[in-house]
Design a protein around this motif. Structure first.
Motif, mmCIF file in Angstrom:
data_model
loop_
_atom_site.group_PDB
_atom_site.id
_atom_site.type_symbol
_atom_site.label_atom_id
_atom_site.label_comp_id
_atom_site.label_asym_id
_atom_site.label_seq_id
_atom_site.Cartn_x
_atom_site.Cartn_y
_atom_site.Cartn_z
ATOM 1 N N PHE A 355 0.818 -1.217 0.000
ATOM 2 C CA PHE A 355 0.000 0.000 0.000
ATOM 3 C C PHE A 355 0.853 1.268 0.000
ATOM 4 C CE2 PHE A 355 -2.955 -3.226 1.298
ATOM 5 C CZ PHE A 355 -4.168 -2.836 0.783
ATOM 6 N N VAL A 356 2.061 1.148 -0.500
ATOM 7 C CA VAL A 356 2.954 2.296 -0.661
ATOM 8 C C VAL A 356 3.648 2.156 -2.010
ATOM 9 C CG1 VAL A 356 5.013 3.488 0.209
ATOM 10 C CG2 VAL A 356 3.354 2.538 1.820
ATOM 11 N N PRO A 357 3.686 3.198 -2.847
ATOM 12 C CA PRO A 357 4.389 3.082 -4.133
ATOM 13 C C PRO A 357 5.870 2.823 -3.910
ATOM 14 C CG PRO A 357 3.706 5.357 -3.725
ATOM 15 C CD PRO A 357 3.060 4.529 -2.671
ATOM 16 N N GLN A 358 6.424 1.907 -4.707
ATOM 17 C CA GLN A 358 7.828 1.521 -4.578
ATOM 18 C C GLN A 358 8.517 1.667 -5.935
ATOM 19 O OE1 GLN A 358 9.037 0.685 -1.629
ATOM 20 N NE2 GLN A 358 7.138 0.320 -0.499
ATOM 21 N N LEU A 359 9.716 2.246 -5.927
ATOM 22 C CA LEU A 359 10.516 2.317 -7.142
ATOM 23 C C LEU A 359 11.428 1.095 -7.197
ATOM 24 C CD1 LEU A 359 11.512 3.800 -9.679
ATOM 25 C CD2 LEU A 359 13.210 4.956 -8.206
ATOM 26 N N VAL A 360 11.295 0.322 -8.284
ATOM 27 C CA VAL A 360 12.168 -0.839 -8.507
ATOM 28 C C VAL A 360 13.191 -0.415 -9.558
ATOM 29 C CG1 VAL A 360 12.295 -3.278 -9.119
ATOM 30 C CG2 VAL A 360 10.205 -2.360 -8.061
ATOM 31 N N PRO A 361 14.469 -0.210 -9.162
ATOM 32 C CA PRO A 361 15.472 0.255 -10.127
ATOM 33 C C PRO A 361 15.715 -0.773 -11.232
ATOM 34 C CG PRO A 361 16.235 0.500 -7.851
ATOM 35 C CD PRO A 361 15.018 -0.339 -7.799
ATOM 36 N N ALA A 362 16.135 -0.303 -12.379
ATOM 37 C CA ALA A 362 16.458 -1.188 -13.493
ATOM 38 C C ALA A 362 17.447 -2.260 -13.030
ATOM 39 C CB ALA A 362 17.048 -0.384 -14.647
ATOM 40 N N GLY A 363 17.163 -3.517 -13.353
ATOM 41 C CA GLY A 363 18.027 -4.629 -12.976
ATOM 42 C C GLY A 363 17.727 -5.220 -11.621
ATOM 43 N N ALA A 418 1.219 6.701 -17.708
ATOM 44 C CA ALA A 418 0.436 6.922 -16.496
ATOM 45 C C ALA A 418 -0.475 8.134 -16.643
ATOM 46 C CB ALA A 418 1.369 7.106 -15.303
ATOM 47 N N ALA A 419 -1.559 8.129 -15.854
ATOM 48 C CA ALA A 419 -2.539 9.211 -15.923
ATOM 49 C C ALA A 419 -2.084 10.455 -15.167
ATOM 50 C CB ALA A 419 -3.879 8.724 -15.366
ATOM 51 N N SER A 420 -1.270 10.274 -14.122
ATOM 52 C CA SER A 420 -0.846 11.412 -13.303
ATOM 53 C C SER A 420 0.451 11.058 -12.597
ATOM 54 C CB SER A 420 -1.934 11.774 -12.277
ATOM 55 O OG SER A 420 -2.194 10.674 -11.425
ATOM 56 N N ALA A 421 0.952 11.987 -11.811
ATOM 57 C CA ALA A 421 2.205 11.764 -11.091
ATOM 58 C C ALA A 421 2.006 10.763 -9.957
ATOM 59 C CB ALA A 421 2.714 13.083 -10.532
ATOM 60 N N VAL A 422 3.109 10.135 -9.540
ATOM 61 C CA VAL A 422 3.060 9.257 -8.375
ATOM 62 C C VAL A 422 2.800 10.131 -7.144
ATOM 63 C CG1 VAL A 422 4.342 7.645 -6.930
ATOM 64 C CG2 VAL A 422 4.658 7.610 -9.413
ATOM 65 N N PRO A 423 1.712 9.868 -6.415
ATOM 66 C CA PRO A 423 1.413 10.719 -5.258
ATOM 67 C C PRO A 423 2.420 10.493 -4.134
ATOM 68 C CG PRO A 423 -0.103 8.866 -5.347
ATOM 69 C CD PRO A 423 0.703 8.806 -6.603
ATOM 70 N N VAL A 424 2.607 11.501 -3.335
ATOM 71 C CA VAL A 424 3.475 11.397 -2.164
ATOM 72 C C VAL A 424 2.657 10.778 -1.037
ATOM 73 C CG1 VAL A 424 4.869 12.637 -0.471
ATOM 74 C CG2 VAL A 424 4.819 13.394 -2.867
ATOM 75 N N VAL A 425 2.989 9.550 -0.666
ATOM 76 C CA VAL A 425 2.224 8.818 0.345
ATOM 77 C C VAL A 425 3.198 8.241 1.353
ATOM 78 C CG1 VAL A 425 0.667 6.901 0.789
ATOM 79 C CG2 VAL A 425 0.414 8.235 -1.302
ATOM 80 N N ASP A 426 3.058 8.664 2.609
ATOM 81 C CA ASP A 426 3.868 8.073 3.664
ATOM 82 C C ASP A 426 3.253 6.768 4.162
ATOM 83 O OD1 ASP A 426 5.764 10.117 3.640
ATOM 84 O OD2 ASP A 426 4.546 11.354 4.962
ATOM 85 N N ALA A 427 1.920 6.745 4.231
ATOM 86 C CA ALA A 427 1.219 5.536 4.682
ATOM 87 C C ALA A 427 -0.220 5.609 4.186
ATOM 88 C CB ALA A 427 1.249 5.418 6.197
ATOM 89 N N PHE A 428 -0.740 4.455 3.774
ATOM 90 C CA PHE A 428 -2.130 4.373 3.329
ATOM 91 C C PHE A 428 -2.862 3.446 4.292
ATOM 92 C CE2 PHE A 428 -5.770 2.899 0.972
ATOM 93 C CZ PHE A 428 -6.160 4.014 0.236
ATOM 94 N N PRO A 429 -4.020 3.881 4.833
ATOM 95 C CA PRO A 429 -4.706 3.036 5.820
ATOM 96 C C PRO A 429 -5.226 1.743 5.183
ATOM 97 C CG PRO A 429 -6.079 4.912 5.189
ATOM 98 C CD PRO A 429 -4.723 5.150 4.581
#
Length: 548
Positions: A355-363, A418-429
């Motif tokens: 429930f938090v966006p994660q960046l997976v680097p290339a490789g 993508a439709a919009s930017a990745v939102p800034v989310v610290d935690a999602f309930p």
């Protein structure tokens, strides 16, 4: 509550509840179904999403956010008082057929007529599509001129080839895909009965008129010793007028195919798909009349949330991963988000949060562990997964075989924009899926087929999710629900959330890939919101039903 209309011209209509999003209109016979369906189809109000005719009923599905149940009920009753326009029947479709079926000779013998008479009669009458079901594009054809009631095979075939033309009861029909079946096969057609890539995907929609045209010099009488697969009994299936001739190279309608997806960039290469992983979006609503289930993500809210957290539109395609165990390597820097079941997530060797966006680097590798609570993980990839569409959706329907194949080792998952930017989310309930599910239900259309105590048993028992649970339905173990009516229920429209009760008495909750018609009585219907929760019920979990 079951209500009966009064002061109506024949046919009389009973309006039966089918959850919060549908009404089942019951009439005396199939002729009345055809009349009512034609009247309803003339001018449906905004908010009515589907009309599903069946043997004795028309299921009217609607969106309660756009039209109220009271308006829908009044509209149905008004339609029942009217005689539909004489031109309301569908187009005439001519279907070429070779009378070479394995059961042709034995069926003629059973009816006490020569093979030539059976062929002449079948090809000589005009048929009408009464309803569809069993499989996308499978049309149940009836004719007032057809005099025979043909018993189904006592033992259905495990394989009926695509294009087989058969008889069962008072119906004729043709199989749009290879499938098991118990109809008596009298011929074969090369017509394309179902083409998901065509604008009009079904050759024989409800109310279409049909004539079978024998192909010259290809009427072949099957020898009496030809295998028939069984004997009499019941098998397992349940615009301006135009004339068209369907052949081997024709599609159901003159139409352009669904455009190929726009150029998509590779994002993830699958190293392990887990137990069972499919591409899912929000499905194909509004096509049940053509025999096509809604399909799509079973836990729609989990997919919507995952998409929003990576900047996608809510309905973008993602992955539905049953039981976890998914591993992939990023081809480029890729944003992902996992929701749904409780799992351990690892990105490039480091723990990551759901429930938090994660960046997976290339490789780097993305690892989703085995589900510890709940059943299905939803993985959204920024840009949305691009895969071949069928009937406007990228959802995999496991029962009908529509949509992209299940994800396999070595697959490269491509994404769009993508439709919009990745939102800034610290935690999602969010909360961990429970092992005990409290599920709201409303009374179903066939509650009166059961004993007075059956509904109390349904609501009072604690049910256990069987190991026989999949995207089609959730089978539950517990006390038997006692039926007071033992006669067979004619096939009628079904919805996700319908709780069917087969002869063994244990309930089955239909899910998104479930059949659009069925012949088991529905005692209750799960609320639409509760369906998302049930998507996370795993074998051994418990379920309690409560009144909506």
């Amino acid at each position: 509550m079951v209500t009966t209309s009064h002061d109506l011209a024949e046919p009389r209509v009973r309006l039966l509840p089918m959850g919060e999003r549908a009404v089942l209109a019951e009439v005396p016979d199939l002729a009345a179904v055809l009349s009512l369906h034609a009247a309803l189809a003339e001018n449906p109000p905004a908010g009515v999403d589907d009309l599903v005719p069946a043997a004795r009923t028309v299921l009217v599905a609607f969106d309660p956010a756009r039209v109220s149940r009271e308006v829908v009920r009044a509209w149905i009753l008004d339609a029942a008082r009217r005689t539909p326009d004489a031109d309301a029947s569908g187009p005439l479709v001519e279907v070429p057929v070779r009378y070479d079926g394995a059961d042709l000779a034995s069926t003629a013998e059973m009816l006490g007529i020569p093979v030539s008479e059976l062929v002449s009669l079948h090809a000589g009458v005009e048929w009408t599509v009464a309803f569809t079901g069993f499989a996308p594009g499978f049309a149940y054809l009836v004719s007032a001129e057809w005099p025979h009631d043909v018993p189904r095979l006592a033992e259905p075939r495990t394989r009926v080839p695509v294009g087989a033309v058969g008889l069962a009861g008072g119906f004729s029909g043709a199989y749009p895909r290879e499938t098991p079946g118990g109809w008596r096969l009298i011929g074969t057609t090369d017509a394309v009965l179902f083409d998901p890539d065509a604008a009009a995907s079904v050759l024989l929609p409800p109310r279409a008129r049909v004539r079978f045209v024998p192909e010259p010099d290809r009427i072949v009488a099957a020898v009496a010793s030809a295998p028939s697969g069984g004997h009499s009994g019941k098998g397992g299936e349940d615009a301006a007028e135009s004339s068209s001739r369907a052949g081997a190279s024709s599609s159901p309608a003159a139409s352009a195919p669904i455009p190929a997806p726009a150029a998509a960039a590779p994002a993830l290469r699958v190293l392990s798909p887990g137990v069972f992983t499919t591409v899912q979006d929000l499905g194909r609503p509004g096509r049940a009349a053509l025999g096509v289930a809604r399909s799509g993500a079973l836990d729609r809210m989990a997919l919507r949330v995952a998409n929003r957290l990576v900047g996608n539109a809510e309905g973008a395609a993602g992955l539905e991963i049953a039981m976890g165990g998914f591993v992939a390597r990023a081809e480029v820097d890729t944003w992902v988000c996992a929701t749904g079941a409780l799992v351990d997530i690892d990105v490039d060797g480091r723990p990551a949060d759901a429930f938090v966006p994660q960046l997976v680097p290339a490789g780097a590798e993305l690892r989703i562990g085995t589900a510890r609570a709940g059943l299905r993980v939803y993985l959204a990839v920024r840009g949305g997964i691009v895969a071949p569409a069928a009937l406007g959706s990228r959802a995999r329907d496991v029962l009908a075989g529509l949509g992209p194949d299940p994800v396999a080792v070595g697959d490269t998952l491509r994404v769009g924009v993508a439709a919009s930017a990745v939102p800034v989310v610290d935690a999602f309930p969010w909360s961990v899926p429970p092992a005990l599910f409290e599920v709201r239900v409303a009374v179903g259309p066939r509650a009166d087929w059961f004993s007075a105590g059956a509904l109390s048993t349904l609501r009072g028992a604690t049910w256990t999710v069987s190991s026989h649970a999949d995207r089609v339905g959730l089978r539950l173990e517990g006390p038997a629900l006692e039926r007071t009516r033992r006669d067979e229920l004619p096939s009628e429209g079904m919805r996700p959330g319908a709780i069917q009760v087969p002869p063994h008495g244990r309930p089955v909750v239909l899910l998104a890939d479930g059949p659009v018609t069925g012949g088991y009585p529905v005692i209750a219907v799960v609320t639409d919101a509760a369906l998302d929760a049930l998507a996370q019920a795993r074998p051994g979990d418990r379920v309690r039903f409560r009144s909506a």
